[in-house]
Each structure stands twice: as C-alpha cells, then as structure tokens.
Write a protein that holds these residues in place. Structure first.
Motif, short mmCIF file in Angstrom:
data_model
loop_
_atom_site.label_atom_id
_atom_site.label_comp_id
_atom_site.label_asym_id
_atom_site.label_seq_id
_atom_site.Cartn_x
_atom_site.Cartn_y
_atom_site.Cartn_z
N SER A 1 0.85 -1.19 0.00
CA SER A 1 0.00 0.00 0.00
C SER A 1 0.89 1.24 0.00
CB SER A 1 -0.98 -0.01 1.18
OG SER A 1 -0.30 0.17 2.39
N ALA A 2 0.38 2.28 -0.65
CA ALA A 2 1.14 3.51 -0.84
C ALA A 2 1.07 4.37 0.43
CB ALA A 2 0.56 4.27 -2.03
N PRO A 3 1.98 5.34 0.57
CA PRO A 3 1.86 6.26 1.71
C PRO A 3 0.59 7.10 1.60
CG PRO A 3 3.55 7.02 0.18
CD PRO A 3 3.10 5.69 -0.32
N ASN A 4 0.17 7.63 2.72
CA ASN A 4 -1.01 8.50 2.70
C ASN A 4 -0.56 9.95 2.57
OD1 ASN A 4 -3.39 9.82 2.99
ND2 ASN A 4 -3.88 9.02 5.02
N LEU A 5 -0.69 10.50 1.38
CA LEU A 5 -0.29 11.89 1.16
C LEU A 5 -1.51 12.81 1.16
CD1 LEU A 5 2.36 11.20 -1.65
CD2 LEU A 5 2.73 11.39 0.82
N SER A 6 -2.68 12.22 1.44
CA SER A 6 -3.93 12.99 1.42
C SER A 6 -4.24 13.56 2.80
CB SER A 6 -5.08 12.09 0.97
OG SER A 6 -5.54 11.31 2.07
N ASN A 7 -5.35 14.28 2.89
CA ASN A 7 -5.76 14.82 4.19
C ASN A 7 -6.80 13.94 4.89
OD1 ASN A 7 -7.96 15.31 2.63
ND2 ASN A 7 -8.00 17.52 2.89
N GLN A 8 -7.01 12.71 4.38
CA GLN A 8 -7.98 11.78 4.96
C GLN A 8 -7.26 10.60 5.60
OE1 GLN A 8 -11.43 12.32 4.67
NE2 GLN A 8 -10.73 14.27 3.82
N SER A 9 -7.67 10.22 6.81
CA SER A 9 -7.02 9.07 7.43
C SER A 9 -7.45 7.78 6.74
CB SER A 9 -7.36 9.01 8.92
OG SER A 9 -8.74 8.81 9.08
N ARG A 10 -6.60 6.75 6.85
CA ARG A 10 -6.96 5.43 6.31
C ARG A 10 -6.65 4.41 7.39
NH1 ARG A 10 -3.87 0.80 3.75
NH2 ARG A 10 -3.81 0.63 6.02
N ASN A 11 -7.59 4.27 8.32
CA ASN A 11 -7.38 3.37 9.44
C ASN A 11 -8.09 2.05 9.17
OD1 ASN A 11 -6.09 5.53 10.51
ND2 ASN A 11 -7.71 6.07 11.95
N ILE A 12 -7.46 0.97 9.63
CA ILE A 12 -8.03 -0.36 9.40
C ILE A 12 -7.75 -1.25 10.61
CG2 ILE A 12 -7.70 -0.20 6.89
CD1 ILE A 12 -5.58 -2.73 8.39
N TYR A 13 -8.52 -2.32 10.73
CA TYR A 13 -8.21 -3.37 11.69
C TYR A 13 -7.95 -4.65 10.90
CZ TYR A 13 -8.77 -6.97 15.27
OH TYR A 13 -8.56 -8.06 16.08
N THR A 14 -6.90 -5.35 11.22
CA THR A 14 -6.60 -6.57 10.49
C THR A 14 -6.13 -7.66 11.45
OG1 THR A 14 -5.31 -7.49 8.62
CG2 THR A 14 -4.18 -5.90 10.00
N PHE A 15 -6.39 -8.91 11.10
CA PHE A 15 -5.83 -10.02 11.90
C PHE A 15 -5.53 -11.19 10.99
CE2 PHE A 15 -9.75 -12.55 12.09
CZ PHE A 15 -10.74 -11.59 11.93
N HIS A 16 -4.58 -12.01 11.47
CA HIS A 16 -4.10 -13.14 10.66
C HIS A 16 -4.32 -14.45 11.39
CE1 HIS A 16 -2.10 -9.78 8.67
NE2 HIS A 16 -2.16 -10.54 7.60
N VAL A 17 -4.62 -15.45 10.58
CA VAL A 17 -5.12 -16.71 11.10
C VAL A 17 -4.38 -17.86 10.42
CG1 VAL A 17 -7.19 -18.14 10.81
CG2 VAL A 17 -7.41 -15.78 11.63
N PHE A 18 -4.14 -18.95 11.16
CA PHE A 18 -3.71 -20.18 10.48
C PHE A 18 -4.68 -21.29 10.83
CE2 PHE A 18 -1.58 -23.16 13.49
CZ PHE A 18 -1.68 -22.42 14.66
N ASP A 19 -4.67 -22.34 10.02
CA ASP A 19 -5.58 -23.46 10.26
C ASP A 19 -4.86 -24.49 11.12
OD1 ASP A 19 -7.41 -25.49 10.30
OD2 ASP A 19 -7.94 -25.30 8.18
#
Ligand code: FE2
Length: 291
Positions: free
Chosen positions: A247-265
């Motif tokens: 993903s590219a850097p955020n050069l805009s005036n809007q935040s880009r917040n996310i929640y992520t998680f990783h899983v294995f079987d």
C-alpha cells in the motif's frame, strides 16, 4: 446502514473470488454502529493507554533491533510513524492520534471489543466458506495511516512473517475509513497466491544488534501487475498468506485506518518455531470457532 440480508450468498462469492485471485472484497461487512464502536475503541486506546515513555517508531530497521517489537506478539503495543517524530528530541511533533502507526499484536486476545469482532459469527462464516477447519488468530493490528504522515507498506507476502507447515494462512482486513487510491488502499498482484514464499522474517539466535532478520532472496515484482482494491468503510478484504500486496503512503488529508488479523488453520498446519512472532508469556492464539 442495514446489516445485509444476503450475507451467506455474498460470502460464497467472496470465497470463489478468494480461491481464484488470492484475495477478495466484501463491501458493507460491518454496520455503521460496528465501525463507530471500533473507531471509538481505537481512539480510546491511543489517547488513554499509549505509554508515553515507550513511543517506539514502526519500521523494518527499528523493529529488527527492538525488544519492545519482538516482545509484542502476546501483548498490546504501540508503534509510531517515523515522520511524526523529531528524531533529535525523540518527541512527537504532532498530536498522538495523528502520529500513531500501529497497535499490535494481541488485541484479539486482550481487548474485548476486538476479541468479539475477530471471533464474531460473521467472521466464522468467512472462514468456514474458505475451508478453514480450526482457524486460530496469531496476530491482530489496528493500522493507522494518518493524513500526510501515514507510511508506505512495501510489497510482501504475509506468510513471510507468519509461516506454517504446510501453508494455511489467511488475513482479514477491515476498513474503518474509505480506503482509496489517494490515502493508500491495498494493492494486489492477482493470482500471486500460487507463488512460493521464499523470504521469511525470523528470530536470530541472539545477536545484540539484531534480534530479527530476513532470510531468503529479495523479490522484484512487476509494478504493472498491481491492482488497487479500493474499499469503503465497513468493507472486508480476505487475503491468502501468499498473495503479494502493498500500500502507498497517505499523502492525502484523509485518514486510512483499518483493523486486520491473521489466522492459520490449526487442524491442517503447524506454526513455525522460528517465526518472529512467538507468544511467550500467554497463549494468545485464539480459536475463532469456539465462540
Ligand atoms: Fe500484509
């Protein structure tokens, strides 16, 4: 925003796209109430829990030498944008909520809001649809990409960080803001989940200067192959541990917040002992289906 009524059909489509491309998008996965609750909890953590004395910069060069990072696998730790720091005085030059890069890596275990979200019925349906028998959450992160200072994520495969034998690793990525071209949405090389994982991020055997290291060859990816995945707030992306993304850097005036998680079987794979992330004090590998 109403919770959607045809969720099962949408999740079947999601699983088909995921199988084909190594990633897939499902808009409106979260209700506006759910988004609000997660945003509020994220801000509360930043404002009330972030330890002032341990403001640690996030970035590969910093992480590899940092005990705070190495120990963050079974804790809730706070990492900041390099651009938000005065490197001489080690003080933040922006308000804390505009400086934070990441809260990680065991929110899913210690924080009730994120635990509930990560093991919800809706999330269970997604993992059942993609064939996971006993999904266990290995790590979770709120990734903040604040306006102007939010950093770039270079092309990688998530399984480089979280390797299993054989590889059955997937990530869930939930947009808390609209993720756009301007503020640094995800970009994928479709079908790259068929590729091998040759490079890994592992623990060293105890050098003082370097606690973690990269092993395996660096990869060069064809720029023209990346496809943007713009997603509205509340949208879900599911990604295979092998799919190449950035993903590219955020050069805009809007935040880009996310929640992520990783899983294995856990039924089909074994977590690798030399992965950088090791739960050492608490078993934070949370089963999703036990809820
Ligand atoms: Fe990633």
């Amino acid at each position: 925003m109403p919770a959607f009524e045809n969720l099962d059909t949408k999740i079947e489509e999601l699983a088909r796209d995921f199988e084909r491309d190594g990633y897939a998008v499902l808009e409106n996965f979260l209700t506006s109430e759910e988004i609000e609750a997660i945003r509020n909890e994220s801000l509360r953590l930043v404002r009330e829990e972030s330890p002032k004395e341990r403001q640690q910069i996030f970035g590969n060069d910093y992480n590899m030498k940092s005990k705070y990072f190495v120990d963050s696998g079974d804790r809730v730790s706070y990492f900041f944008e390099e651009k938000a720091f005065d490197l001489k005085t080690k003080e933040l030059v922006l308000p804390v909520e505009q400086s934070i890069a990441k809260i990680a890596h065991a929110l899913h275990h210690f924080n009730p809001v994120f635990k509930q979200l990560s093991t919800s019925q809706k999330v269970q349906k997604v993992f059942k649809a993609i064939g996971y028998k006993d999904p266990r959450i290995m790590q979770s992160m709120i990734i903040f990409k604040p306006p102007f200072v939010g950093g770039e994520y270079f092309p990688h495969q998530d399984a480089s960080y979280l390797y299993t034998e054989p590889l059955h690793v997937a990530g869930i990525w939930l947009a808390l803001d609209d993720a756009t071209r301007e503020n640094g949405c995800l970009e994928f090389i479709p079908k790259s989940h068929k590729w091998e994982v040759k490079r890994r991020f592992v623990r060293t055997s105890g050098s003082k200067d370097k606690l973690l290291e990269w092993v395996g060859p660096t990869e060069n990816y064809d720029e023209s192959k990346f496809v943007r995945a713009e997603v509205k707030a509340g949208g879900l992306v599911v990604l295979d541990g092998r799919v190449v993304h950035r993903s590219a850097p955020n050069l805009s005036n809007q935040s880009r917040n996310i929640y992520t998680f990783h899983v294995f079987d856990n039924e089909r794979a074994t977590y690798h002992k030399d992965n950088w992330l090791q739960p050492e004090t608490t078993d934070t590998f949370t089963p999703i289906y036990a809820n």
